[in-house]
Enzyme design. Structure first.
Site, short mmCIF file in Angstrom:
data_model
loop_
_atom_site.label_atom_id
_atom_site.label_comp_id
_atom_site.label_asym_id
_atom_site.label_seq_id
_atom_site.Cartn_x
_atom_site.Cartn_y
_atom_site.Cartn_z
N GLU A 256 0.87 -1.17 0.00
CA GLU A 256 0.00 0.00 0.00
C GLU A 256 0.91 1.22 0.00
O GLU A 256 1.68 1.42 0.94
CB GLU A 256 -0.91 0.02 1.23
CG GLU A 256 -1.83 1.22 1.25
CD GLU A 256 -2.28 1.60 2.65
OE1 GLU A 256 -2.18 2.80 3.00
OE2 GLU A 256 -2.71 0.70 3.38
N CYS A 295 -3.48 7.64 4.45
CA CYS A 295 -3.40 7.21 3.05
C CYS A 295 -4.68 7.47 2.28
O CYS A 295 -4.65 7.57 1.05
CB CYS A 295 -3.03 5.73 2.99
SG CYS A 295 -4.20 4.66 3.87
#
Length: 520
Positions: A256, A295
């Site tokens: 990620e 994020c």
């Protein structure tokens, strides 16, 4: 000063060598130190594989789920202590600390429930069996079994609790032991969680290890049965993927990475309407929550040119009302960035955006924060950079500023143009759409779906929605391209990364007897 220790091979290990200092990012007060030097990484991995793996695989899914429930309960019992650490070492407001700690607890409970539903099985039957020839006795069946290695988790600085929990929950439930490596700058929270779990003797020996400090050569020690889940920068992920052993051993890697998440306002939404107000509220929250260091934060605000000035003025007013300062103060709504390096990167990023657009709010200059001495702490104001309709805005689509910074981009209102703008981000974790126009929603959803891991459809009639910035354990988390190409969570889907799918081929009675009554 507190020295954080690693936990491996069944014991706490004090680091040697020159440690890294952990600071309070609001006051720059030294809080702790950490070093991984002196930890035998090969021995730690071997212990997890030989001792922790077999112990977990001996348990059913229900048994592993019970372990996750006990972890969640232990964290819940120490919730206030963990929140204090999130404020002190993470620079979080108490609300932002709850976002991390309570999110971690909720994720563990969610996977505990999945384990309970999977019951007494120790492996998963994957789909229906198939007849392979004319004879019904020639049979095939796919089965998923736990991998025999160790799951190494390298987590980011911004979610030391949730990052640990969402990876560990899936791995432990699947039957793989975990070696968790938190980012050093904010490792006090993850370290304290590990202390709580060790003291409570919840997990079998070797099932969970903790490495504080540098990862050193850890990824280069992984083999064919191991997996690596990494959250961090795309550059670091690329270096990990290029390691000789990762390539030669086909080590599973889940990444990620960066994400220029977009929020798109539909052409039907009028200023002042409920949908418009929801859009503003969720954009403002995602810009400033955790000081923009998450994020899933909204980085690009895409609005019809006809209402771009309205959105700009309203967001400027809302951002101006956010009180920035020492998160220990109850009146403060946004704290500092996590480190001095993060602050320097953010300032440079704002300058890069401002070179192409106009600063509608905030700047890259030093910021006078509340409750701290002038010049102290890693603070930056919220920033909104406005780009004219049709502007190239290359920086807005190419560089993520990991801070409370967003770009305002105008478009014609047509779905194909909105989708094309979102696609310029080259892959994202989440994009959000706000509209009541069914045709526009359909065209935009399927226009942006190939480039996103999740699409959030905002609507004012949804009760208690946490918005696009909250990752839920029931839905997948990850995205293509710039976002890393990975996929985590998604309920039971997360177990697949930690399991090997094998096809059984042979006599149907033999295979059915072998599998017994395992659930599909």
């Amino acid at each position: 000063m507190l020295s954080l220790r690693s936990y491996a091979v069944g014991r706490w290990i004090e680091g040697t060598g020159t440690p890294q200092l952990l600071l309070n990012p609001a006051t720059e007060e030294p809080l702790a130190q950490a070093s991984s030097d002196g930890v035998d990484l090969a021995a730690a991995l071997d212990h997890a594989r030989r001792i922790g793996g077999p112990a977990l695989r001996a348990l059913s899914f229900a048994g592993r789920g019970a372990l996750l429930k006990s972890i969640a309960q232990a964290m819940q019992a120490h919730r206030d202590e963990l929140l204090d650490l999130a404020v002190a070492n993470g620079g979080n407001t108490r609300s932002d600390g709850k976002f991390d700690v309570e999110g971690a607890i909720a994720t563990l409970f969610a996977y505990a429930e999945i384990g309970e539903k999977l019951g007494s099985a120790k492996f998963l039957v994957d789909g229906e069996g198939v007849q392979l020839g004319r004879s019904p006795r020639f049979h095939g069946q796919h089965v998923c079994v736990p991998r025999a290695g160790v799951a190494v988790h390298i987590n980011a600085f911004n979610f030391p609790a949730w990052g640990f929990a969402e990876k560990a929950a899936a791995a432990l439930l699947a039957g793989m032991p975990v070696l968790s490596k938190p980012a050093t700058s904010s490792a006090m929270l993850a370290h304290r969680i590990m202390e709580i779990l060790v003291d409570a003797k919840i997990l079998p020996e070797g099932a969970l290890s903790l490495l504080v400090g540098s990862p050193r050569q850890l990824p280069s020690l992984l083999g064919a049965q191991d997996v690596l889940a990494f959250t961090g920068s795309g550059d670091t992920a690329a270096r990990i993927r290029a390691l000789p052993n990762i390539i030669s051993e086909s080590v599973r890697v889940n990444v990620e990475a960066d994400s220029l998440n977009a929020a798109v306002l539909g052409p039907d939404v009028e200023p002042g309407s409920d949908m418009y107000e929801l859009f503003l509220t969720e954009v403002q929250r995602d810009i400033t929550q955790k000081a923009g260091q998450k994020c899933t934060a909204i980085r690009r605000v895409v609005v019809p040119a006809a209402v771009a000035s309205n959105v700009r003025d309203d967001l400027v007013e809302m951002l101006g009302a956010v009180r920035v300062g020492n998160p220990a103060l109850s009146e403060v709504r946004m704290g500092p960035l996590a480190t001095a390096a993060q602050l320097a990167d953010a300032r440079a990023g704002v300058q890069r955006l401002a070179a192409e657009g106009n600063l509608a709010f905030g700047s890259a200059t030093p910021f006078a924060a509340e409750g701290v001495e002038a010049g102290t702490g890693f603070f930056i104001s919220p920033v909104l950079v406005e780009f004219a309709a049709g502007a190239a805005a290359s920086a807005a689509h190419a560089h993520e500023v990991f801070a409370p910074v967003a770009s305002l981009l105008a478009y014609s209102g047509e779905a194909p143009e909105a989708a094309a703008i979102v696609a310029r981000g080259n892959g994202g974790l989440v994009s959000s759409l706000y509209s009541d126009d069914a045709g526009w929603i359909e065209a935009t959803v399927f226009g942006i779906a190939p480039g996103n891991g999740r699409i959030y459809l905002g609507h004012p009639k949804i009760e208690l929605s946490p918005g696009p910035g909250t990752v839920l354990p029931q839905l997948v988390h990850g995205g293509p391209g710039r976002a890393g190409g990975g996929e985590e969570l998604g309920g039971a889907r997360a177990l697949a990364f930690y399991m090997q799918r094998v096809a059984l081929e042979g006599s149907r009675p033999v295979i059915q007897k072998l599998l017994g009554t395992q659930p599909g």
